[in-house]
Structure formats: C-alpha cells, structure tokens
Design a protein around this motif. Structure first.
Motif, PDB file in Angstrom:
ATOM      1  N   ASN A 176     -27.078  55.054 -31.066  1.00  0.00           N
ATOM      2  CA  ASN A 176     -26.132  55.555 -30.072  1.00  0.00           C
ATOM      3  C   ASN A 176     -24.917  56.194 -30.737  1.00  0.00           C
ATOM      4  O   ASN A 176     -24.387  57.203 -30.264  1.00  0.00           O
ATOM      5  N   TYR A 180     -23.625  59.963 -30.357  1.00  0.00           N
ATOM      6  CA  TYR A 180     -22.244  60.267 -29.949  1.00  0.00           C
ATOM      7  C   TYR A 180     -21.590  61.229 -30.930  1.00  0.00           C
ATOM      8  O   TYR A 180     -20.866  62.156 -30.535  1.00  0.00           O
ATOM      9  N   PRO A 184     -20.384  64.286 -28.556  1.00  0.00           N
ATOM     10  CA  PRO A 184     -19.420  63.317 -28.006  1.00  0.00           C
ATOM     11  C   PRO A 184     -19.309  63.356 -26.487  1.00  0.00           C
ATOM     12  O   PRO A 184     -18.956  62.345 -25.868  1.00  0.00           O
ATOM     13  N   LYS A 187     -20.688  60.626 -23.652  1.00  0.00           N
ATOM     14  CA  LYS A 187     -20.046  59.406 -23.157  1.00  0.00           C
ATOM     15  C   LYS A 187     -19.576  59.576 -21.720  1.00  0.00           C
ATOM     16  O   LYS A 187     -19.679  58.642 -20.911  1.00  0.00           O
ATOM     17  N   CYS A 343     -16.641  55.622 -29.534  1.00  0.00           N
ATOM     18  CA  CYS A 343     -17.959  55.641 -28.902  1.00  0.00           C
ATOM     19  C   CYS A 343     -18.086  54.569 -27.829  1.00  0.00           C
ATOM     20  O   CYS A 343     -18.651  54.820 -26.765  1.00  0.00           O
TER      21      CYS A 343
END
Length: 508
Positions: A176, A180, A184, A187, A343
């Motif tokens: 994960n 990310y 990014p 999220k 994250c």
C-alpha cells in the motif's frame, strides 16, 4: 445475594443507580491475586520448567470431537470456582502443542526465550496500547530504539518503521505504501481513476502477496509471478522481461517484492540485480525478509542478504529465528520524510491532539493502520538488552550449524535424500522406506513416495515424539521440511529426528 445487597445499602453513603450498587469494587482483589499466583505456578511447572525435557510429549494428540468432550468448552450464566478454572488451565496446557519443545520443528518459529517471556508477562499485566506517548511512554521509546537498531543492520543511514501483527500485514503495509508513493491521490480519490497497477514477486514468494493484492483492490491477476531457478531464487532476467511486458500492455508497474528466506526452500533472491532493475524502471523494491532477516545479525551469514540496503522497505520478524515471541514483526522503510504517516494518517482529533503539553511527534499511532496496538518491540528489546548483539548472533550461527550437521547426517544414511543443499535453516528431504529403495524411478515410485510423509507425520503426532512439517512443492511429491531455530535443540535431537523417522516408517 439479596441479604448482601441489603447490608451494602445500609452502609453509610451507599449509592444505588438503576438497581446497581456503586459502592466498592465489584471484584475480589485478594481472590484474584491468589488465582494469578496459582495459575503462574502451573505455568512454571507445566511449561517453563519442561522446556528442555525431551521425555515430555510435543503434543497430547486428540481428535477434535474427542477433545471437545475432554474440555468443558461451554460458557454458562454463572461463573465457576477457581479450582475448576485452574484445572481448565492445566488441560489447556496438556492438550496444546508445546512449541518450546526441543523436537518441535513444524514451523518457522520454535523454542522459548526467558527474557521475551517475562516481557510478555509485563505487557499482558500492564495491558498497554501503543499509539500515544501519554498512554505508552516507555513502550513508544522502546519501539523507537529497536527500529533504529534494526535500520542500522539493514544498512540505511536513516529510516522509519512500525511493528505489526505479522509479516503478512507488513507486506500489505509495504504494498500500500508503494502504491501511495506511485499515486498519492489514491488516498482521497480511491481506485476509480487509476491505471491497471501491476506488481512482481517470485514464484516462491509468501502467499500474503496475493492476499494483499486482493485486499487492497489491486487484484491477484495483477501479481506477476517471476520464474525461479533450481534453488528457488528469482531470476532477474525474467523479472525484467515481465516488467517490459507489463509496460507494453499499457499497465503501470509499481512494485517488486523480493524474498530473503522463502518459506519452503529458504531461498534468498539476488537483491543487487533486482535493485538494478527497480532503479532502471522506477519501481519500489520491497524485501520480505520475515524469515531470513535475522541473518543480518550474524557477521558470518549476513552475506545472504547482500544488497538489502538498496530496498525501499523490508519486512523482518524477530519472532522467528531470534525467538522474540509471537508476534514480533517490523516493517522498516528507508524513507524518513514521514511517508508512513502521510499514507496512513487519519488525524483523529480525540487522540492525536496537536496542542498537547509534550512533543507530539512521539504520538506515532497515526502512521499505523491499527488503533490499538500491542507493544511487541518490548519483547525484542528486553531480550536484546539481556543477550546483547553477540548473544543473538550466536543463536543464528548455532541454528545454521545444526542445519549443516543434519544435512551431513542425511547424506550418510541410506533412504534419506536431500532435495537440494540448503543455504539457510530449511532442510528439505525425502525418506524412502526399504520397500521402495529398489523400485525403478518412475510415476509409480513417486506416487508411492508421495504417501510416505503424511503417514510418518500422523504416527509422530499420535506418539507425541516430535513435530515435523511436510509438503509437495512445484511438482515434487511430499517431502519433509525440517527447520532448526530453538537454542534448546542439540546435536542429539538431530540424530533422534532421523532415527525416529526410520523407526516410524520401518513397516511402510
């Protein structure tokens, strides 16, 4: 009960709310203390003091339905007396597998470390949760110190990390985190706007990689499994071919998972060559060293993980080779810019207030996917403090020396056949009973040999003499996988293992 209630109500300042008397505690502290004292005595006598007693059974085997009859499993409206509960404690110990027995070789963990055990007693009694400094000051500082030391052994100048409930979770964290870093916006925006993401792992990787891909919505079909050589190591040239294939298909490669210490064969992927490919194509390199990471402690054997300093993240389980006690698993990350927190943080205002009276950088819980979290690093820390790095190193060196001894003994004995020369603590071999030794090599021979290991396993379990794992693997019929870990294991136990297999299989 009615009389007692009346007496309490007659006491000065007695308070009754909704029929519940609120004066005084509801528990009998003295009786509770006595129970704990007696239960600890049982643990000492039936578990701790029998750790190196090979005359004890590894397990008192019972079939499930029979065990249900022996154990009183039903929960009732009224509690039962302490003597009955203490007897249940004895029964639980009696019918459980003694993983600290010198002849328990079944998994990638075994044995007992006394310092780690005491650390577990302390944390169980204190019942802490590691998310903020205000509720877990000691354990947060301990985790910071342990992570820093583990990062040093990987070879990074700086880094970050967190302890998790298992190597599988560490691998999921890493997957994960890599995603990310690649995109990014996921999220906030989720999966809908993403290209088809692809990751790469060897054919011998841990099954948690497929589970993580499924759990995270990447999809198991988007895990490209890379061919391995005859020793179970990822072939770098095959990796590069698959990366190029994925790009030609219009997919977005983002992660390579290498393995240092595969579950069955104990293979270590060539990290330097894999890192070269990751750098060339801009891929996150995660190393699942859950099993093999502890070789980093040994100056003699750390060469097995040559190149690990080039990884972006590493999973390492001290509860395996180093005996830190299940569970003790760290995810270590080279990035020290707060990537973990970026994250995973949700910034819960009721827990991670920014106007506290101390340095809130010590409130590390917001970089975890958990809220409540056990202080697992404490077990490793207390053990490390007691033994020192040299003591931990001795454990690794001795385990691998015992594995080497077993290999040499297997070569001497008729009927035993190695799958391959091991480079770690996994010793994989067949036992060929006398009745099969003159059979021609062919389908019938392998079909018959496939049935041997399960029968031997059943007999050893019911006898309670030892526990040893077996499995088929990539077209190879059932073979034994013996793993040496525990410091309680001696050379005599290696001899016993081979003698016992011969004894249990003499009529096959």
């Amino acid at each position: 009960v009615g009389v007692c209630k009346q007496e309490m109500l007659q006491k000065k300042n007695a308070v009754l709310v909704d029929g519940v008397i609120l004066n005084g505690p509801i528990m009998d502290s003295k009786a509770g203390e006595k129970f704990v004292e007696e239960a600890c005595k049982i643990i000492m006598e039936e578990v701790v003091q029998k750790v190196d007693d090979v005359t004890e059974k590894v397990c008192e085997w019972q079939a499930p339905e029979k065990l249900k009859q022996i154990l009183d499993l039903e929960m009732r409206d009224t509690g039962e007396c302490h003597q009955k509960i203490l007897q249940l404690c004895r029964d639980v110990i009696k019918y459980s597998v003694k993983t600290n027995h010198p002849r328990f070789f079944n998994q990638l963990y075994a044995g007992i470390d006394y310092y780690s055990l005491v650390a577990r007693f302390i944390t169980e009694a204190l019942n802490p949760s590691v998310y903020t400094y205000e509720v877990s000051p000691v354990f947060l500082l301990v985790e910071e110190a342990v992570l820093k030391k583990m990062i040093e052994f990987i070879g990074w100048e700086e880094g970050d990390g967190i302890f998790n409930p298992g190597g599988s979770v560490s691998n999921m964290y890493a997957m994960n985190l890599a995603r990310y870093k690649f995109c990014p916006e996921i999220k906030e925006k989720g999966l809908s706007g993403l290209p088809r993401l692809v990751l790469f792992a060897s054919e011998e990787c841990h099954y948690s990689m497929k589970k993580a891909a499924s759990f995270l919505g990447i999809g198991t079909e988007n895990v490209y499994f890379i061919k391995t050589d005859e020793r179970g190591k990822m072939i770098p040239e095959e990796l590069e071919k698959q990366v190029q294939r994925a790009r030609k298909e219009g997919s977005a490669p983002f992660l390579v998972c290498a393995t240092s210490g595969t579950t069955v064969l104990g293979a270590f992927d060539p990290l330097d060559k894999i890192a070269d490919i990751c750098e060339k194509y801009g891929l996150w390199l995660h190393v699942d060293a859950s099993w093999g990471g502890s070789a980093l402690i040994s100056r003699k054997h750390r060469r097995l993980l040559h190149g690990i300093h080039r990884a972006d993240s590493v999973a390492w389980n001290p509860h395996k080779m180093l005996l830190a006690g299940i569970q003790c698993c760290a995810l270590l990350v080279k990035d020290n810019s707060g990537l973990l927190k970026k994250c995973y943080s949700a910034e819960a205002a009721y827990l991670f207030q920014q106007d506290k009276f101390y340095d809130v950088s010590y409130d590390t819980g917001d970089k975890s996917i958990q809220c409540s979290r056990r202080p697992d690093a404490f077990k490793f820390w207390l053990m490390w403090k007691a033994l020192g790095t040299t003591g931990l190193e001795e454990r690794v060196n001795r385990a691998l020396a015992l594995a080497r001894y077993l290999v040499e003994e297997i070569k001497k004995r008729e009927g035993f056949q190695l799958l391959l020369e091991p480079e770690y603590a996994n010793v994989c071999f067949w036992y060929i009973p006398p009745s099969l030794r003159k059979m021609e090599d062919g389908p019938e021979f392998w079909q018959k040999l496939h049935q041997v290991a399960p029968i031997i396993k059943e007999r050893m379990m019911k006898k309670g003499s030892m526990m040893l794992g077996y499995q088929p693997h990539w077209g190879k019929v059932n073979f034994f996988r013996q793993v040496v870990i525990s410091p309680q294991v001696r050379r005599e136990d290696m001899d016993f293992l081979l003698d016992e297999i011969e004894l249990l299989a003499k009529d096959l």
